[in-house]
Design a protein around this motif. Structure first.
Motif, mmCIF file in Angstrom:
data_model
loop_
_atom_site.group_PDB
_atom_site.id
_atom_site.type_symbol
_atom_site.label_atom_id
_atom_site.label_comp_id
_atom_site.label_asym_id
_atom_site.label_seq_id
_atom_site.Cartn_x
_atom_site.Cartn_y
_atom_site.Cartn_z
ATOM 1 N N PHE A 63 0.862 -1.181 0.000
ATOM 2 C CA PHE A 63 0.000 0.000 0.000
ATOM 3 C C PHE A 63 0.899 1.231 0.000
ATOM 4 C CE2 PHE A 63 -2.177 3.526 2.014
ATOM 5 C CZ PHE A 63 -3.399 3.524 1.366
ATOM 6 N N ASP A 64 0.750 2.053 -1.024
ATOM 7 C CA ASP A 64 1.593 3.239 -1.212
ATOM 8 C C ASP A 64 0.721 4.476 -1.043
ATOM 9 O OD1 ASP A 64 3.360 5.179 -1.969
ATOM 10 O OD2 ASP A 64 3.688 4.427 -4.010
ATOM 11 N N GLY A 65 0.704 5.023 0.154
ATOM 12 C CA GLY A 65 -0.170 6.158 0.444
ATOM 13 C C GLY A 65 0.351 7.497 -0.038
ATOM 14 N N TRP A 66 1.577 7.541 -0.592
ATOM 15 C CA TRP A 66 2.171 8.831 -0.970
ATOM 16 C C TRP A 66 2.797 8.811 -2.362
ATOM 17 C CZ3 TRP A 66 1.485 13.249 1.664
ATOM 18 C CH2 TRP A 66 0.951 13.132 2.958
ATOM 19 N N HIS A 67 2.411 7.823 -3.209
ATOM 20 C CA HIS A 67 2.963 7.767 -4.564
ATOM 21 C C HIS A 67 4.488 7.750 -4.525
ATOM 22 C CE1 HIS A 67 0.430 8.390 -8.357
ATOM 23 N NE2 HIS A 67 -0.358 7.793 -7.469
ATOM 24 N N LEU A 68 5.039 6.954 -3.640
ATOM 25 C CA LEU A 68 6.490 6.871 -3.515
ATOM 26 C C LEU A 68 7.105 6.009 -4.613
ATOM 27 C CD1 LEU A 68 6.646 6.293 0.352
ATOM 28 C CD2 LEU A 68 7.109 8.432 -0.849
ATOM 29 N N PHE A 69 6.305 5.060 -5.120
ATOM 30 C CA PHE A 69 6.826 4.094 -6.083
ATOM 31 C C PHE A 69 5.960 4.076 -7.345
ATOM 32 C CE2 PHE A 69 7.188 2.469 -1.699
ATOM 33 C CZ PHE A 69 8.559 2.604 -1.531
ATOM 34 N N ARG A 70 6.516 3.543 -8.408
ATOM 35 C CA ARG A 70 5.758 3.380 -9.651
ATOM 36 C C ARG A 70 5.068 2.020 -9.613
ATOM 37 N NH1 ARG A 70 9.717 4.163 -14.472
ATOM 38 N NH2 ARG A 70 7.732 4.019 -15.622
ATOM 39 N N PRO A 71 3.765 1.976 -9.820
ATOM 40 C CA PRO A 71 3.044 0.700 -9.734
ATOM 41 C C PRO A 71 3.635 -0.384 -10.635
ATOM 42 C CG PRO A 71 1.505 2.523 -9.866
ATOM 43 C CD PRO A 71 2.857 3.094 -10.091
ATOM 44 N N GLU A 72 4.030 -0.018 -11.859
ATOM 45 C CA GLU A 72 4.537 -1.026 -12.790
ATOM 46 C C GLU A 72 5.830 -1.661 -12.274
ATOM 47 O OE1 GLU A 72 5.377 3.140 -14.557
ATOM 48 O OE2 GLU A 72 3.774 2.078 -13.482
ATOM 49 N N GLU A 73 6.676 -0.888 -11.576
ATOM 50 C CA GLU A 73 7.912 -1.451 -11.035
ATOM 51 C C GLU A 73 7.612 -2.427 -9.903
ATOM 52 O OE1 GLU A 73 10.529 1.674 -9.897
ATOM 53 O OE2 GLU A 73 11.148 2.125 -11.957
ATOM 54 N N VAL A 74 6.648 -2.065 -9.060
ATOM 55 C CA VAL A 74 6.261 -2.955 -7.963
ATOM 56 C C VAL A 74 5.748 -4.279 -8.520
ATOM 57 C CG1 VAL A 74 4.621 -3.266 -6.071
ATOM 58 C CG2 VAL A 74 5.771 -1.071 -6.373
ATOM 59 N N LEU A 75 4.902 -4.210 -9.534
ATOM 60 C CA LEU A 75 4.279 -5.410 -10.083
ATOM 61 C C LEU A 75 5.239 -6.223 -10.944
ATOM 62 C CD1 LEU A 75 0.779 -3.920 -10.947
ATOM 63 C CD2 LEU A 75 1.484 -5.171 -8.892
ATOM 64 N N GLN A 76 6.261 -5.564 -11.501
ATOM 65 C CA GLN A 76 7.282 -6.300 -12.256
ATOM 66 C C GLN A 76 8.193 -7.092 -11.330
ATOM 67 O OE1 GLN A 76 9.351 -3.374 -14.592
ATOM 68 N NE2 GLN A 76 7.585 -2.961 -15.942
ATOM 69 N N ALA A 77 8.381 -6.587 -10.128
ATOM 70 C CA ALA A 77 9.306 -7.239 -9.210
ATOM 71 C C ALA A 77 8.818 -8.630 -8.812
ATOM 72 C CB ALA A 77 9.488 -6.383 -7.959
ATOM 73 N N ARG A 78 7.473 -8.746 -8.698
ATOM 74 C CA ARG A 78 6.904 -10.029 -8.281
ATOM 75 C C ARG A 78 5.397 -9.945 -8.443
ATOM 76 N NH1 ARG A 78 8.320 -12.530 -2.352
ATOM 77 N NH2 ARG A 78 8.139 -14.746 -2.897
ATOM 78 N N PRO A 79 4.729 -10.984 -8.860
ATOM 79 C CA PRO A 79 3.267 -10.931 -8.958
ATOM 80 C C PRO A 79 2.633 -10.628 -7.610
ATOM 81 C CG PRO A 79 4.121 -12.837 -10.140
ATOM 82 C CD PRO A 79 5.277 -12.255 -9.369
ATOM 83 N N GLY A 80 1.785 -9.624 -7.590
ATOM 84 C CA GLY A 80 1.154 -9.219 -6.341
ATOM 85 C C GLY A 80 0.198 -8.078 -6.575
ATOM 86 N N ILE A 81 -0.051 -7.310 -5.511
ATOM 87 C CA ILE A 81 -1.000 -6.205 -5.574
ATOM 88 C C ILE A 81 -0.330 -4.916 -5.119
ATOM 89 C CG2 ILE A 81 -3.091 -5.231 -4.519
ATOM 90 C CD1 ILE A 81 -4.339 -7.960 -4.571
ATOM 91 N N TYR A 82 -0.521 -3.883 -5.913
ATOM 92 C CA TYR A 82 -0.115 -2.524 -5.546
ATOM 93 C C TYR A 82 -1.386 -1.731 -5.278
ATOM 94 C CZ TYR A 82 1.518 2.316 -6.045
ATOM 95 O OH TYR A 82 1.768 3.659 -5.834
#
Length: 600
Positions: A568-587
């Protein structure tokens, strides 16, 4: 031509409206003498008129001495100001402290061939366009210099009181800080501040050996008392409206009354309902001392408006609002604060100053509430509320919408909207209406974000096929804000979210770059260190925007979490596509969810 400076900034701080003593070069001597005579009853300096050009710039002055000499020469009351004025008066830029004025004055006099030892005249302060904003008597400067040798007692050494006390001490004033908490006093005596503020430890250690001391009892001999105790809001009889508690303010007022002497100055800095200084503090001081406010002692309200993490800087740069019981109270307070900031904003009354403080924070809270309601409206459509607001703002020149957050907390914004709604009437009653004020409605929206975030996270854990009671969750960012950084966890929405999650999840961990592990444990979370703290977590929530989080290796972070991960990214700290590329999951962001899992 107008006889008053044109295009004056309506917010420019000034002692009085100078228009009565402002004249044009063609104004006759008879009218100038009338202006001299009528000035004192308008609270203006006697015996001087300011000659202005068409743009309001200062051309010269006509003093009563100049007028008498002109009459002796010509006995002509129609003589225009241009023929009798002094064309090069002592003028200095507005915003200078009295020390700076006194430092510059000898050079100004020397340039004019005059001796500073015999100077007893007037000094005109001017703005950047050379328009007069204030007229000072030379003796006023020396009176204000005497003010710097007064003994200042600051009652209440929380964040507000401690930072102010140390900055005043740094200016050379003798300052005693008073707090009932013996642990705080011991820590300060050892040079250990208990609040996180850049530069504060060094300033404390320096001033303890110079002008600053601390105690649990108000000292005798103080002639300035600054009250900076807390005014928390508490659940009242009306569950719809938390009410401010004045218990600490009453105790502080009683303590000040026991030391109050004729001629002293009392400055209220605590945030209070409008009407409290005049309707509560003043009667209590008068009742307990037998002294009369405005006659025997001065009383003013000068609100604090600094941001945690920037307090030492902003005490010297933010305009200081001052409202007083009378003009002398305002000017006594101005003499003290003039050494800290170049800009003093004198308002018409104590109540105006009380309201101004509440307006600032309540407006900010309300604007954030609008952004957070956008989040809640965007969620059913799975829209990124931050991107929506950024699109609305991009290239649009009017009223940019602030970005949303997982909630708005902190010791000020969480209570000031309720204090604004609790205006104290002259009768002493707290005003109440059947409905909620706009500031309260905004506060409710911001408070609702806590439940909204907790519910959304639990829902997504179940979507991943995980039972929350068997999950380990890490919350990153426990202070009420991340930038500028602070260790303050009072009214932290992160801890409120943690409290709700603790009722559902198996294990709850916490991390903050500034908050001490002992405080994290005391708040009911297991302290974690990064990056090791990510190992095996089912979910990680970033709930404040401390800059250290944006520097994390997002790929390593996601791969350390238990499979499948939830971030859960409450402050737009990360790019969703990078989080989801790292491993299958939920951003999860504010108002939307992105998944890289194959849905059955």
């Amino acid at each position: 031509m107008s006889s008053t400076p044109s295009h004056r900034d309506p917010q420019a701080p000034e002692l009085h409206d100078l228009s009565w003593i402002c004249v044009s070069p063609s104004t006759p001597l008879k009218q100038i003498l009338e202006r001299h005579q009528g000035a004192p009853e308008r609270g203006l300096p006697a015996g001087i008129a300011l000659v202005l050009d068409e743009e309001g710039g200062l051309l010269g002055t006509v003093t009563d001495g100049d007028a008498r000499r002109a009459l002796l020469r010509t006995e002509d009351l129609t003589t225009p100001a241009r023929e009798v004025m002094r064309p090069d008066p002592i003028r200095l830029p507005e915003g200078l402290s009295f020390r700076e004025i006194l430092r510059r004055l000898p050079k100004e006099l020397e340039r004019r061939g005059r001796r500073s030892q015999r100077f007893l005249g007037k000094i005109i302060l001017v703005d950047e366009q050379d328009r007069p904003t204030r007229v000072l008597d030379y003796h006023q400067l020396w009176e204000q210099r005497v003010a710097s040798h007064r003994h200042v007692t600051v009652v209440g050494l929380g964040y507000v009181g401690l930072t102010l006390a140390l900055v005043l001490a740094e200016e050379g004033l003798r300052v005693t800080g008073v707090d009932l908490d013996e642990d705080k006093i011991c820590a300060l005596e050892e040079g250990r501040p208990y609040v996180h503020e850049p530069g504060l430890p060094e300033l404390l250690r320096e001033q303890l050996s110079h002008s600053f001391s601390v105690t649990t009892d108000l000292p005798e001999g103080s002639d300035v008392f600054i009250v900076a105790v807390g005014t928390p809001v508490e659940a009242g009889l009306d569950s719809q409206r938390p009410e401010p508690s004045l218990a600490m303010l009453e105790a502080a007022t009683r303590a000040v009354a026991a030391r109050l002497t004729p001629g002293a100055l009392v400055i209220l800095r605590s945030t209070v309902p409008v009407g409290t200084t005049r309707g509560f503090v003043l009667p209590l001081l008068e009742q307990l001392t037998g002294l009369r406010g405005g006659r025997d002692f001065h009383l003013s309200f000068a609100p604090e408006r600094t941001a945690e993490g920037r307090a030492l800087e902003e005490l010297r740069t933010l305009p200081q609002i001052i409202g007083g019981l009378d003009e002398d109270s305002v000017e006594a307070t101005a003499a003290l604060f003039r050494e800290l900031t170049h800009t003093l904003v004198r308002v018409e009354s104590i109540e105006a100053a009380e309201l101004a403080k509440l307006v600032n924070n309540s407006f900010r809270d309300l604007s954030f509430a609008f952004a957070n309601q956008v989040v809640q409206l965007a969620a059913p459509f799975n829209l990124d509320a931050v991107e929506v607001i950024q699109a609305a703002n991009r290239g649009y020149p009017r009223d940019p919408v602030p970005l949303p957050s997982p909630g708005v907390g902190g010791p000020c914004l969480s209570k000031d909207p309720y204090i604004l709604a609790a205006a104290r009437q002259p009768s002493g009653e707290i005003s109440s209406t059947d409905g909620l004020t706009l500031s309260e409605l905004g506060r409710r929206v911001n408070e609702s974000m806590v439940q909204w975030v907790a519910t959304a996270v639990l829902s997504q854990l179940r979507r991943l096929g995980k039972e929350p009671g068997e999950c380990s969750v890490l919350i990153c960012g426990l202070a009420f804000k991340g930038q500028p950084e602070t260790s303050d966890i009072r009214s932290s929405t992160s801890l409120e979210i943690a409290r709700l999650l603790s009722l559902e999840v198996g294990e709850l961990f916490g991390h903050d770059p500034v908050v001490a592990p002992e405080e994290i444990a005391a708040a009911g979370l297991q302290p974690a260190q990064l990056p090791a703290g990510f190992d095996g977590m089912d979910a990680v929530l970033f709930l404040n925007n401390h800059r250290s989080y944006s520097r994390l290796d997002v790929f390593a972070t996601i791969r350390a979490l238990a499979e499948p991960p939830l971030l859960f990214d409450g402050w737009h700290l990360f790019r969703p596509e990078e989080v989801l590329q790292a491993r299958p999951g939920i951003y999860m962001g504010l108002g939307f969810t992105r998944s890289s899992l194959e849905e059955s």
